[in-house]
Scaffold this motif. Structure first.
Motif, PDB file in Angstrom:
ATOM      1  N   LYS A 132     -51.508 106.935  -5.612  1.00 20.27           N
ATOM      2  CA  LYS A 132     -51.105 107.542  -6.878  1.00 20.27           C
ATOM      3  C   LYS A 132     -50.671 108.974  -6.596  1.00 20.27           C
ATOM      4  O   LYS A 132     -51.501 109.865  -6.424  1.00 20.27           O
ATOM      5  CB  LYS A 132     -52.262 107.491  -7.869  1.00 20.27           C
ATOM      6  N   SER A 133     -49.367 109.184  -6.557  1.00 21.18           N
ATOM      7  CA  SER A 133     -48.846 110.494  -6.164  1.00 21.18           C
ATOM      8  C   SER A 133     -49.257 111.594  -7.137  1.00 21.18           C
ATOM      9  O   SER A 133     -49.314 112.771  -6.759  1.00 21.18           O
ATOM     10  CB  SER A 133     -47.323 110.443  -6.039  1.00 21.18           C
TER      11      SER A 133
ATOM     12  N   ALA B 288     -51.189 119.776  -4.901  1.00 19.78           N
ATOM     13  CA  ALA B 288     -51.074 120.140  -3.487  1.00 19.78           C
ATOM     14  C   ALA B 288     -49.646 120.456  -3.068  1.00 19.78           C
ATOM     15  O   ALA B 288     -49.362 120.614  -1.881  1.00 19.78           O
ATOM     16  CB  ALA B 288     -51.614 119.003  -2.625  1.00 19.78           C
ATOM     17  N   THR B 289     -48.756 120.530  -4.032  1.00 23.66           N
ATOM     18  CA  THR B 289     -47.351 120.781  -3.713  1.00 23.66           C
ATOM     19  C   THR B 289     -46.872 122.066  -4.373  1.00 23.66           C
ATOM     20  O   THR B 289     -46.845 122.147  -5.608  1.00 23.66           O
ATOM     21  CB  THR B 289     -46.465 119.611  -4.192  1.00 23.66           C
TER      22      THR B 289
ATOM     23  N   ASP C  31     -42.441 116.958  -1.428  1.00 23.41           N
ATOM     24  CA  ASP C  31     -43.038 116.905  -2.768  1.00 23.41           C
ATOM     25  C   ASP C  31     -44.180 115.902  -2.733  1.00 23.41           C
ATOM     26  O   ASP C  31     -44.462 115.274  -1.712  1.00 23.41           O
ATOM     27  CB  ASP C  31     -41.997 116.530  -3.826  1.00 23.41           C
ATOM     28  N   ARG C  32     -44.837 115.745  -3.879  1.00 26.47           N
ATOM     29  CA  ARG C  32     -46.019 114.880  -3.912  1.00 26.47           C
ATOM     30  C   ARG C  32     -45.678 113.424  -3.619  1.00 26.47           C
ATOM     31  O   ARG C  32     -46.465 112.704  -2.990  1.00 26.47           O
ATOM     32  CB  ARG C  32     -46.720 115.009  -5.257  1.00 26.47           C
ATOM     33  N   LYS C  33     -44.509 112.972  -4.048  1.00 24.09           N
ATOM     34  CA  LYS C  33     -44.129 111.588  -3.791  1.00 24.09           C
ATOM     35  C   LYS C  33     -43.867 111.354  -2.312  1.00 24.09           C
ATOM     36  O   LYS C  33     -44.245 110.309  -1.761  1.00 24.09           O
ATOM     37  CB  LYS C  33     -42.899 111.221  -4.629  1.00 24.09           C
ATOM     38  N   ALA C  34     -43.243 112.333  -1.667  1.00 20.01           N
ATOM     39  CA  ALA C  34     -43.008 112.214  -0.229  1.00 20.01           C
ATOM     40  C   ALA C  34     -44.332 112.228   0.536  1.00 20.01           C
ATOM     41  O   ALA C  34     -44.533 111.450   1.483  1.00 20.01           O
ATOM     42  CB  ALA C  34     -42.109 113.354   0.253  1.00 20.01           C
ATOM     43  N   MET C  35     -45.256 113.108   0.118  1.00 23.78           N
ATOM     44  CA  MET C  35     -46.563 113.169   0.765  1.00 23.78           C
ATOM     45  C   MET C  35     -47.307 111.848   0.606  1.00 23.78           C
ATOM     46  O   MET C  35     -47.870 111.310   1.573  1.00 23.78           O
ATOM     47  CB  MET C  35     -47.385 114.319   0.184  1.00 23.78           C
TER      48      MET C  35
END
Length: 253
Positions: free
Chosen positions: A167-168, A174-175, A235-239
């Motif tokens: 779950k991004s 954190a971004t 970004d959070r989705k990439a992480m």
């Protein structure tokens, strides 16, 4: 575990298992009575989470947890870990001294909430959109103080043989990462994970007692993978996608 794959119920615990439960609970209470006042004294002088780390590591050891470490834990890190059992907490606390992000349902239990707060746990209200900004600030403040902070991006536990979607949204705080902080995936691999995991309809107390009744050690290997870098931190989705792919690849090996 039964032949159909179901988790055995607490009522199936043997007499020896109940003796082990009683013995281990007494040891846990004694450790708590030692660590709690020392923690309060420690905090009064402005020191860190030394005694919660001792307490959690001791709880894991008393429960029969045997930990093997692979890879190098980053000193200042946001740890992105798979989630199998409540034993994940003493495992990562023992190895890294980490604080944790947890769902706010745990805060409904007063004593459990107090134990979590000893270790600077941040409670996330997943269904309260109005408090998101405040939660983001809490997470970022915790990361900025250094040390390690663990998030379980699956948002719940799995059986340890695979990985649920990440779950991004849990990584929104954190971004971008604060200076000096890295994002590091961690794979917790339990021997016989299906016998350890907390999934399905099993009540939390039943799972806790069932594991305390085990005469055999619970072996877990904590694999610290390479920290995310470059575009993986865009970004959070990439992480979330990159950490998920790395952990899934490791678990499938």
């Amino acid at each position: 575990m039964t032949q159909d794959g179901a988790i055995p119920a607490t009522r199936a615990v043997t007499p020896l298992g109940w003796l082990l439960i009683g013995f281990r609970l007494v040891l846990m209470v004694l450790v708590f009575m030692l660590c709690a006042p020392l923690h309060l004294l420690w905090r009064a002088f402005g020191f860190g989470r030394f005694w919660p780390r001792v307490f959690l590591a001791s709880i894991g050891a008393i429960a029969g947890l045997h930990i093997t470490v692979r890879g190098q834990p980053a000193r200042h890190a946001l740890l992105l870990s798979n989630h199998v059992s409540w034993l994940d907490i003493p495992t990562l606390a023992h190895v890294t001294g980490s604080a944790f992000v947890a769902h706010d349902g745990l805060a409904d239990f007063v004593f459990l909430k107090w134990l979590c707060e000893m270790n600077d746990t941040i409670f996330i209200a997943r269904h309260d959109r109005q408090s998101v900004a405040e939660q983001v600030e809490q997470v970022r403040a915790a990361m900025a103080t250094g040390g390690a902070l663990t998030i379980f991006p699956e948002g719940t536990t799995s059986d340890g043989t695979g990985l649920l979607p990440f779950k991004s949204a849990l990584l929104s705080a954190a971004t971008p990462l604060p200076p000096g902080i890295v994002a590091q995936p961690v794979s917790l691999d339990y021997e016989n994970s299906r016998q350890v995991c907390w999934v399905g309809d099993e009540p939390g107390l039943d799972n806790f007692l069932r594991l305390l009744a085990r005469p055999r050690p619970i072996r877990v290997t904590a694999h610290f993978l390479a920290p995310l870098a470059g575009e993986e931190l865009a970004d959070r989705k990439a992480m979330a996608a990159t950490a998920h792919a790395k952990l899934l690849r490791h678990l499938s090996q």
